[in-house]
Scaffold this active site. Structure first.
Site, PDB file in Angstrom:
ATOM      1  N   ARG A  46     -15.149 -24.293  38.635  1.00  0.00           N
ATOM      2  CA  ARG A  46     -13.844 -23.628  38.649  1.00  0.00           C
ATOM      3  C   ARG A  46     -12.799 -24.585  39.230  1.00  0.00           C
ATOM      4  O   ARG A  46     -13.098 -25.415  40.087  1.00  0.00           O
ATOM      5  CB  ARG A  46     -13.884 -22.359  39.516  1.00  0.00           C
ATOM      6  CG  ARG A  46     -14.894 -21.317  39.079  1.00  0.00           C
ATOM      7  CD  ARG A  46     -15.007 -20.224  40.132  1.00  0.00           C
ATOM      8  NE  ARG A  46     -16.086 -19.302  39.863  1.00  0.00           N
ATOM      9  CZ  ARG A  46     -15.955 -18.158  39.180  1.00  0.00           C
ATOM     10  NH1 ARG A  46     -14.767 -17.819  38.720  1.00  0.00           N
ATOM     11  NH2 ARG A  46     -16.978 -17.369  38.974  1.00  0.00           N
TER      12      ARG A  46
ATOM     13  N   HIS B  97      34.180 -15.977  35.681  1.00  0.00           N
ATOM     14  CA  HIS B  97      34.744 -14.697  36.115  1.00  0.00           C
ATOM     15  C   HIS B  97      33.717 -13.576  35.960  1.00  0.00           C
ATOM     16  O   HIS B  97      33.497 -12.778  36.883  1.00  0.00           O
ATOM     17  CB  HIS B  97      36.000 -14.390  35.302  1.00  0.00           C
ATOM     18  CG  HIS B  97      36.653 -13.093  35.651  1.00  0.00           C
ATOM     19  ND1 HIS B  97      36.323 -11.905  35.021  1.00  0.00           N
ATOM     20  CD2 HIS B  97      37.586 -12.779  36.586  1.00  0.00           C
ATOM     21  CE1 HIS B  97      37.046 -10.920  35.544  1.00  0.00           C
ATOM     22  NE2 HIS B  97      37.819 -11.429  36.489  1.00  0.00           N
TER      23      HIS B  97
ATOM     24  N   ARG C 207      41.829 -12.903  51.646  1.00  0.00           N
ATOM     25  CA  ARG C 207      42.480 -14.039  50.995  1.00  0.00           C
ATOM     26  C   ARG C 207      43.766 -13.558  50.345  1.00  0.00           C
ATOM     27  O   ARG C 207      43.760 -12.591  49.571  1.00  0.00           O
ATOM     28  CB  ARG C 207      41.555 -14.654  49.931  1.00  0.00           C
ATOM     29  CG  ARG C 207      42.143 -15.903  49.293  1.00  0.00           C
ATOM     30  CD  ARG C 207      41.209 -16.494  48.251  1.00  0.00           C
ATOM     31  NE  ARG C 207      41.179 -15.704  47.025  1.00  0.00           N
ATOM     32  CZ  ARG C 207      40.417 -15.988  45.961  1.00  0.00           C
ATOM     33  NH1 ARG C 207      39.601 -17.025  46.007  1.00  0.00           N
ATOM     34  NH2 ARG C 207      40.441 -15.234  44.880  1.00  0.00           N
TER      35      ARG C 207
ATOM     36  N   GLU D 230      39.237 -25.585  49.356  1.00  0.00           N
ATOM     37  CA  GLU D 230      38.689 -25.645  48.003  1.00  0.00           C
ATOM     38  C   GLU D 230      39.267 -26.797  47.187  1.00  0.00           C
ATOM     39  O   GLU D 230      38.983 -26.923  45.994  1.00  0.00           O
ATOM     40  CB  GLU D 230      38.921 -24.310  47.276  1.00  0.00           C
ATOM     41  CG  GLU D 230      40.327 -23.769  47.394  1.00  0.00           C
ATOM     42  CD  GLU D 230      40.425 -22.320  46.932  1.00  0.00           C
ATOM     43  OE1 GLU D 230      39.624 -21.893  46.081  1.00  0.00           O
ATOM     44  OE2 GLU D 230      41.326 -21.627  47.419  1.00  0.00           O
TER      45      GLU D 230
ATOM     46  N   GLY E 156      35.559 -22.828  50.042  1.00  0.00           N
ATOM     47  CA  GLY E 156      35.361 -22.142  48.764  1.00  0.00           C
ATOM     48  C   GLY E 156      34.711 -23.100  47.789  1.00  0.00           C
ATOM     49  O   GLY E 156      35.390 -23.872  47.091  1.00  0.00           O
ATOM     50  N   THR E 157      33.391 -23.083  47.735  1.00  0.00           N
ATOM     51  CA  THR E 157      32.668 -24.126  46.995  1.00  0.00           C
ATOM     52  C   THR E 157      32.716 -23.959  45.486  1.00  0.00           C
ATOM     53  O   THR E 157      32.334 -24.886  44.764  1.00  0.00           O
ATOM     54  CB  THR E 157      31.202 -24.189  47.466  1.00  0.00           C
ATOM     55  OG1 THR E 157      30.622 -22.875  47.410  1.00  0.00           O
ATOM     56  CG2 THR E 157      31.123 -24.723  48.883  1.00  0.00           C
ATOM     57  N   ASN E 158      33.171 -22.804  44.980  1.00  0.00           N
ATOM     58  CA  ASN E 158      33.315 -22.684  43.519  1.00  0.00           C
ATOM     59  C   ASN E 158      34.371 -23.673  43.030  1.00  0.00           C
ATOM     60  O   ASN E 158      34.116 -24.522  42.170  1.00  0.00           O
ATOM     61  CB  ASN E 158      33.723 -21.262  43.132  1.00  0.00           C
ATOM     62  CG  ASN E 158      32.688 -20.236  43.526  1.00  0.00           C
ATOM     63  OD1 ASN E 158      31.587 -20.571  43.931  1.00  0.00           O
ATOM     64  ND2 ASN E 158      33.045 -18.969  43.423  1.00  0.00           N
ATOM     65  N   ASP E 159      35.588 -23.554  43.569  1.00  0.00           N
ATOM     66  CA  ASP E 159      36.662 -24.457  43.150  1.00  0.00           C
ATOM     67  C   ASP E 159      36.452 -25.866  43.688  1.00  0.00           C
ATOM     68  O   ASP E 159      36.807 -26.843  43.024  1.00  0.00           O
ATOM     69  CB  ASP E 159      38.023 -23.918  43.613  1.00  0.00           C
ATOM     70  CG  ASP E 159      38.715 -23.105  42.526  1.00  0.00           C
ATOM     71  OD1 ASP E 159      38.438 -23.356  41.346  1.00  0.00           O
ATOM     72  OD2 ASP E 159      39.517 -22.213  42.863  1.00  0.00           O
TER      73      ASP E 159
ATOM     74  N   CYS F 137      32.321 -19.600  51.735  1.00  0.00           N
ATOM     75  CA  CYS F 137      32.491 -18.289  51.088  1.00  0.00           C
ATOM     76  C   CYS F 137      32.387 -18.368  49.570  1.00  0.00           C
ATOM     77  O   CYS F 137      32.730 -17.424  48.875  1.00  0.00           O
ATOM     78  CB  CYS F 137      33.834 -17.666  51.487  1.00  0.00           C
ATOM     79  SG  CYS F 137      35.272 -18.592  50.938  1.00  0.00           S
TER      80      CYS F 137
END
Length: 855
Positions: free
Chosen positions: A86, A434, A597, A724, A745-748, A810
């Site tokens: 096995r 979005h 914000r 950002e 703001g790590t998205n932008d 955030c």
């Protein structure tokens, strides 16, 4: 059967082959999990057949043609014993080649077995090995056995003859030759390209090792009560204490799991015979062994066993497979019984599996008709009728019917429709688009970037790759956890937040050392965050409040106002609405921080892009249609997300921020009268320069002073910025003295650092990841090298200039365990994520603290 004590001196002296004893040098990292588990079972003095473990190094050598001393392995077994081999990988999820049974049987041993267990049983053992060896070791075509008919000796004779015809040689009779062939075959299978790619897809390193265990066969066929099966003391789906499993008379290995027909119940059951009735002594012994394994191995175990003429043998033990719900229940139960400490219970639950508890999921047993795939943007699954507009979604919801909203990509205008829909499907977008961000905030299943389905919004149809056409009203299912789109409805498993979940989260709260807030834009979001014990709101995006039907027209009227005084007059009508929003948020989160914000998006997002909407707007504002279209065209920007938005609006159109500040402060005064004082946090978006902060701060301070005077009330507030833009991170030392906090703001920030649209990245990101350009989609997993360097630099410069400043993250990365680990190491005070990701973040934060504590 001999217990592994006296025999096996030869293998004991070979570092590559080790007899499994209580004290043998066996470890998970050198011999694999199965070998180590068998050693633990031997230590418990359980009836484990004699076993020899081959190390990772030994198997690696075998793959290159260097065989170990196979004769010593055979000699370590009782004389005449058959063997099975096995796999023993370091992680059971990485898999391995299938087990091979009955090695060592030959013509002579067959005749001996005919006398001891009967010709029929002996022939089954020999035939099974001949066919398995032919296919897996000699690599012959399985079709060569299609003409084998009958049973017993007749089937065996035909199988041996088929092998001889195909290979032009007699079937090997020497057990050492047989075992050598099996070991070589399994070692090479592990190192094959397809096997390597498959286990790497499961998270295994490219050089993952494989061990093998050679075990004395315990026959599940023969005289008396014989058979094989598996047993566990817990239900894999619910985690409740319950004896489950299968037993099949006259069978070997895991035959009981592969065969539904003929399987017996384990415990007494009115529906049919059970193992407990047929072999009560063996059943009692089996359940006692399972309970002992649970206590001593400190886990719920599935026991693989064989009964041979009424005698029990334990072949293996593996940790029970479990659903997310069962995983939490089992961890809490083991901690409650003192088998494991609470901190270990926390470590036993994978944070991302909690998302399955928070949302409906497609039943894994359901047969899926997948018609397309996209990016899994917001977890959970939903079934509904197809609609192609937000208006249609609201209409269907009003009739009590579930719907799936389909858009090329969503915009703020679609938010009402998203609230009404059961799920969302978009042609474009990525994990921070979005639709994805709003979907996660609402707990709404969402699949984005579905490029293999063609959308025709005019005809209200979508066409799949295989040519099927689905129109408005047709039923589909979206799986936001896997990114799959299914035809029709699917069988679901409901969300399950029970006492065990609550208690586990409480334990996590006790040990975590980084805060977790929620991104919440509405009272409903805030209530969800509160229910999950978030440490406040880390990001409230106020622009979403303006898309309510009663407010959108007023907002548009403000946009069309010619002067500052006219804008203020219109905004006076929005003020009480905003104030009520903030009052409700403050009341829900009373005692917790709320970070608001200020208005961020470009104003054109609030204006209709289609002629029908423009006509409605002209009628509402009592303006000529030409004036409306001209104004909309004048406001258009080449790149609006890098244009007049965020703080730039606050500087050039200050009336908006003044109205929002007044709404915040008036709500603060009113709610503080009813309970604990509210200290709102006001966040300025898209800052790039110190002067921007100075201008906005001066205006807000003036509003605060006015409200204090008007209300005859004292209150405090904290002002900070959303970092950002790369420049804000670089200039943090200059900006920080004017702020109480810096929230990244790590998205932008990711978008601007890469020069990459987060809404369009999904079109090619999978190719980039597959070709190694990026290790992972940077919008899904924080880029700790590039973007992370800006975070560390900004935090260091900000704290150097303002030692007490609060540092947080955030962006949507805030819910990822890997991002939380980075933030914790960088000394951040908290992370903020979508409300439904708060439990995941809290558990991840607790696990990081535990790992740090134990070094």
């Amino acid at each position: 059967m001999l217990h592994p004590k006296a025999k096996g001196a030869a293998v004991q002296n070979d570092p590559d082959t080790t007899l499994v004893t209580a004290t043998g040098p066996i470890a998970n990292v050198t011999h694999g999990g199965r070998a180590k588990c068998l050693q633990r079972l031997v230590r418990l003095d359980l009836p484990v057949p004699r076993t020899v473990a081959l190390s990772f190094d030994a198997v690696h050598k075998i793959a290159k043609g260097e065989m170990p001393d196979v004769a010593s392995v055979v000699a370590a077994m009782p004389e005449g014993a058959l063997m099975c081999v096995r796999p023993s990988s370091q992680d059971p999820d990485w898999g391995g080649p299938g087990a091979v049974l009955n090695i060592g049987i030959n013509d002579t041993r067959f005749e001996e077995l005919c006398d001891s267990i009967g010709e029929e049983a002996a022939a089954r053992l020999y035939t099974r090995f001949v066919q398995g060896y032919s296919i897996n070791v000699a690599r012959l075509d399985p079709d060569m056995f299609d003409d084998v008919s009958g049973q017993g000796r007749a089937a065996l004779t035909q199988s041996l003859r088929a092998y001889e015809i195909e290979t032009e040689e007699q079937f090997p009779q020497d057990p050492e030759v047989q075992l050598t062939g099996v070991l070589r075959s399994m070692a090479r299978a592990w190192n094959g390209t397809s096997a390597r790619l498959l286990r790497q897809a499961k998270g295994a390193p490219a050089d993952a090792g494989l061990g093998l265990v050679v075990q004395e066969m315990a026959f599940g066929v023969g005289n008396g009560q014989c058979g094989s099966g598996v047993l566990q003391l817990v239900d894999s789906d619910t985690g409740l204490r319950q004896i489950t499993g299968r037993y099949l008379s006259q069978s070997q290995g895991r035959d009981a799991l592969a065969s539904g027909a003929g399987s017996l119940y384990l415990t007494r059951d009115a529906r049919g015979p059970s193992l407990e009735e047929l072999a009560p002594e063996a059943f009692k012994e089996l359940t006692e062994h399972a309970a002992l394994m649970r206590r001593k191995l400190r886990a719920e175990m599935q026991v693989e066993f064989v009964i041979e003429d009424g005698k029990l043998h334990i072949l293996d033990g593996v940790v029970v497979a479990r659903s997310s719900r069962a995983s939490v229940k089992i961890a809490v139960a083991l901690a409650d019984e003192g088998i494991i400490p609470r901190e270990e219970a926390l470590m036993r639950v994978e944070p991302r599996t909690l998302t399955e508890l928070l949302h409906r999921q497609i039943d894994p047993r359901f047969t899926r008709d997948v018609i397309g795939r996209g990016i899994a943007a917001s977890p959970g699954a939903a079934t509904g009728r197809i609609v192609f507009s937000a208006t249609e979604a609201q209409a269907l919801a009003a009739r009590g019917e579930a719907c799936i909203l389909i858009r090329r990509e969503t915009s703020p205008e679609d938010i009402r429709g998203m609230h009404a829909a059961a799920g969302v499907l978009t042609e474009r977008g990525g994990v921070t688009s979005h639709a994805a961000v709003i979907g996660r905030g609402l707990g709404l299943p969402c699949v984005v970037g579905v490029s293999d389905i063609k959308f025709n919004l005019i005809k209200k149809q979508m066409t799949t790759k295989d040519g099927r056409v689905f129109g408005e009203g047709d039923e589909i299912t979206v799986d936001g956890s896997s990114g799959a789109v299914l035809a029709g409805s699917a069988q679901m498993i409901e969300a399950a937040l029970d006492e065990n979940f609550t208690r586990l989260m409480g334990w996590a709260e006790d040990v975590a050392d980084i805060g977790v807030r929620a991104n919440a834009d509405t009272p409903a979001d805030a209530q969800t965050a509160r229910n999950f014990n978030a440490h406040g709101i880390g990001l409230c995006r106020t622009e979403h409040m303006f898309f309510e039907p009663g407010r959108l027209t007023v907002m548009r009227e403000m946009i069309f106002a010619e002067t500052g005084e006219d804008r203020r007059a219109v905004l006076e009508r929005l003020l009480p609405m905003q104030r009520d929003d903030f009052k409700e948020l403050f009341r829900i989160m009373q005692g917790q921080s709320v970070c608001i914000r200020l208005f961020d998006p470009p104003l054109h997002e609030f204006l209709p892009m289609h002629k029908a909407g423009q006509r409605e707007l002209a009628d509402a504002l009592n303006l000529p249609l030409s004036d409306v279209t001209r104004r909309i065209e004048a406001m258009s920007e080449y790149n609006p997300m890098l244009g007049l938005r965020g703080v730039r609006l606050g500087v050039t159109v200050p009336e908006i921020y003044e109205m929002q500040a007044r709404a915040i402060f008036e709500a603060t005064v009113e709610v503080s009268r009813d309970g604990d004082p509210v200290v709102p946090e006001i966040m300025i978006p898209l800052v790039s320069a110190r002067r921007e902060v100075e201008l906005v701060k001066t205006a807000i301070d003036a509003v605060a002073a006015a409200v204090r005077t008007e209300q005859d009330s004292s209150f405090e507030y904290r002002l900070g910025i959303m970092v950002e833009t790369p420049r804000a991170a670089l200039m943090a030392g200059e900006i920080a003295p004017h702020c109480a906090f810096l929230s990244f703001g790590t998205n932008d920030l990711t978008q601007m650092t890469y020069g990459l649209s987060r809404d369009d990245a999904g079109r090619f990101m999978s190719d980039y990841v597959q070709q190694g350009v990026f290790a992972e989609d940077p919008f899904h997993m924080l880029d700790t090298q590039g973007v992370g360097e800006l975070l560390k630099l900004g935090a260091e410069r900000g704290r150097a200039a303002q030692p007490g400043i609060t540092i947080s993250l955030c962006g949507e990365h805030g819910g990822n365990p890997e991002s939380i680990a980075f933030c914790r190491d960088a000394g951040f005070d908290y992370v903020s994520c979508s409300p439904f990701r708060v439990p995941v973040a809290r558990l991840a934060a607790a696990q990081l603290a535990i790992k740090h504590k134990i070094g």
